[in-house]
Scaffold this motif. Sequence first.
Motif, PDB file in Angstrom:
ATOM      1  N   ALA A 146       0.812  -1.227   0.000  1.00 21.78           N
ATOM      2  CA  ALA A 146       0.000   0.000   0.000  1.00 21.78           C
ATOM      3  C   ALA A 146       0.841   1.271   0.000  1.00 21.78           C
ATOM      4  O   ALA A 146       0.419   2.322  -0.483  1.00 21.78           O
ATOM      5  N   GLY A 147       2.062   1.176   0.523  1.00 27.81           N
ATOM      6  CA  GLY A 147       2.928   2.366   0.538  1.00 27.81           C
ATOM      7  C   GLY A 147       3.283   2.835  -0.855  1.00 27.81           C
ATOM      8  O   GLY A 147       3.608   3.994  -1.080  1.00 27.81           O
TER       9      GLY A 147
ATOM     10  N   VAL B  47       1.295  -9.366   6.355  1.00 21.03           N
ATOM     11  CA  VAL B  47       0.173 -10.197   5.908  1.00 21.03           C
ATOM     12  C   VAL B  47       0.722 -11.338   5.054  1.00 21.03           C
ATOM     13  O   VAL B  47       1.321 -11.118   4.004  1.00 21.03           O
TER      14      VAL B  47
ATOM     15  N   GLU C 163       1.566   7.936  -2.100  1.00 20.93           N
ATOM     16  CA  GLU C 163       1.832   9.282  -2.651  1.00 20.93           C
ATOM     17  C   GLU C 163       0.944   9.586  -3.851  1.00 20.93           C
ATOM     18  O   GLU C 163       1.039  10.647  -4.450  1.00 20.93           O
TER      19      GLU C 163
ATOM     20  N   ALA D 154       8.408   5.775  -1.978  1.00 21.75           N
ATOM     21  CA  ALA D 154       8.394   5.189  -3.331  1.00 21.75           C
ATOM     22  C   ALA D 154       8.551   6.258  -4.405  1.00 21.75           C
ATOM     23  O   ALA D 154       9.290   6.075  -5.387  1.00 21.75           O
TER      24      ALA D 154
ATOM     25  N   HIS E  71      -3.564  -9.852  -3.938  1.00 23.88           N
ATOM     26  CA  HIS E  71      -4.797  -9.728  -3.156  1.00 23.88           C
ATOM     27  C   HIS E  71      -5.972  -9.330  -4.032  1.00 23.88           C
ATOM     28  O   HIS E  71      -6.937  -8.731  -3.575  1.00 23.88           O
TER      29      HIS E  71
ATOM     30  N   THR F 292      -2.929   4.086   3.110  1.00 19.89           N
ATOM     31  CA  THR F 292      -2.491   2.696   3.280  1.00 19.89           C
ATOM     32  C   THR F 292      -3.468   2.007   4.238  1.00 19.89           C
ATOM     33  O   THR F 292      -4.306   2.647   4.865  1.00 19.89           O
ATOM     34  N   PHE F 293      -3.333   0.705   4.296  1.00 14.58           N
ATOM     35  CA  PHE F 293      -4.292  -0.057   5.085  1.00 14.58           C
ATOM     36  C   PHE F 293      -4.211   0.274   6.563  1.00 14.58           C
ATOM     37  O   PHE F 293      -5.177   0.299   7.272  1.00 14.58           O
ATOM     38  N   ARG F 294      -2.982   0.559   6.977  1.00 10.18           N
ATOM     39  CA  ARG F 294      -2.799   0.775   8.425  1.00 10.18           C
ATOM     40  C   ARG F 294      -2.676   2.249   8.788  1.00 10.18           C
ATOM     41  O   ARG F 294      -2.412   2.597   9.894  1.00 10.18           O
TER      42      ARG F 294
ATOM     43  N   ASN G 289      11.224   1.834   2.104  1.00 11.60           N
ATOM     44  CA  ASN G 289      10.129   2.111   3.033  1.00 11.60           C
ATOM     45  C   ASN G 289      10.637   3.178   4.009  1.00 11.60           C
ATOM     46  O   ASN G 289      11.721   3.003   4.575  1.00 11.60           O
ATOM     47  N   PRO G 290       9.864   4.264   4.200  1.00 16.66           N
ATOM     48  CA  PRO G 290      10.373   5.306   5.115  1.00 16.66           C
ATOM     49  C   PRO G 290      10.435   4.831   6.567  1.00 16.66           C
ATOM     50  O   PRO G 290      11.077   5.444   7.402  1.00 16.66           O
TER      51      PRO G 290
ATOM     52  N   GLN H 294       0.484  -6.302  -3.736  1.00 21.27           N
ATOM     53  CA  GLN H 294      -0.599  -6.620  -2.801  1.00 21.27           C
ATOM     54  C   GLN H 294      -1.749  -5.631  -2.995  1.00 21.27           C
ATOM     55  O   GLN H 294      -2.796  -5.766  -2.385  1.00 21.27           O
TER      56      GLN H 294
ATOM     57  N   GLY I 294       7.110  -0.439   0.093  1.00 20.78           N
ATOM     58  CA  GLY I 294       5.879   0.035   0.710  1.00 20.78           C
ATOM     59  C   GLY I 294       4.970  -1.033   1.254  1.00 20.78           C
ATOM     60  O   GLY I 294       3.753  -0.978   1.049  1.00 20.78           O
ATOM     61  N   THR I 295       5.558  -2.005   1.960  1.00 21.23           N
ATOM     62  CA  THR I 295       4.692  -2.974   2.623  1.00 21.23           C
ATOM     63  C   THR I 295       5.171  -3.192   4.055  1.00 21.23           C
ATOM     64  O   THR I 295       6.363  -3.169   4.329  1.00 21.23           O
ATOM     65  N   SER I 296       4.195  -3.383   4.955  1.00 23.66           N
ATOM     66  CA  SER I 296       4.562  -3.628   6.359  1.00 23.66           C
ATOM     67  C   SER I 296       5.063  -5.055   6.526  1.00 23.66           C
ATOM     68  O   SER I 296       5.646  -5.407   7.536  1.00 23.66           O
TER      69      SER I 296
END
Length: 255
Positions: free
Chosen positions: A21-22, A197, A26, A236, A118, A31-33, A218-219, A100, A192-194
């Motif tokens: 999602a990251g 999942v 921009e 990104a 997904h 994002t999801f979280r 990822n920042p 994702q 850009g993903t945590s």
Amino acid sequence: MPPAVLDLARPARRVCVLTGAGMSAESGIPTFRDAQVGLWERFDPLELATLSAWASDPGQVWAWYAWRAGLVAGARPHAGHRALARWQRRPGVDLTVATQNVDDLHERAGSDVLAHLHGSLFVLRCSACDRASDASYPVMPEPVARLDPPTCTSCGGPVRPGVVWFGEALPEDDFLSAVDAAQAADLVLVVGTSGIVHPAATLPHLAGARGVPVVEVNPRESAVSEAADEVWRATAATALPALVEALDDEREASR
Ligand code: APR
């Protein structure tokens, strides 16, 4: 740019890019979280993106996805999406994108996407008989709390978004293609993903286990960071153009 990232990207000929999602942040897609905004502020996406939410109140879930579809339709791919598409077109480079994200921003920037792990927001199907549906989301100037989903022209069942809800299986072909691409790559770029999942989150680890260099963009720190050979704390839309520009400049200089 961390010099080690350019050193890994320079010789890479089989690049597998895994995005979350990251990658869309921009472009204005939360994002999801990140905290949900407006009407949806009080809802937890992790509760709405579920079969049980759909079973208990399809109208609420459909309204939420119609709102998200409107956000995506109003968004534009950013320079990072365009940089990946440019890199994918470089002669001699086989770059695959496994995302994702359920939006179509990679495609709208010109990338071929190997896998939507997904699912896709804009691929609708009947939740009863599973037939593909050519229905579409209504245009929604304002988010609404509830909206009756379209009905299947074949069985009359409610039409749902073609996304993978929590607890549902990933599209097997997409996932297996992504596993193959990550393991066959000579560079995996995770953007850009945590990384929390699964099974999508296993992809960087599967690559690393094969000795494939993994770079994270990822920042913030994520569950991917520990598996990454190089971590680039950048966004990104800033990192990807800088990397592709540096590769292009070097290619020009070596002509
Ligand atoms: N550039 C790069 N990364 C960013 C940016 C940015 N501009 N902004 C935020 N991020 C990072 C965050 O630091 C975070 O690590 O993007 C990540 C977003 O994490 P999540 O919101 O958890 O999204 P994601 O990892 O894609 O979630 C995976 O979970 O909710 C489900 O199905 C949904 O596909 C989603 C999956």
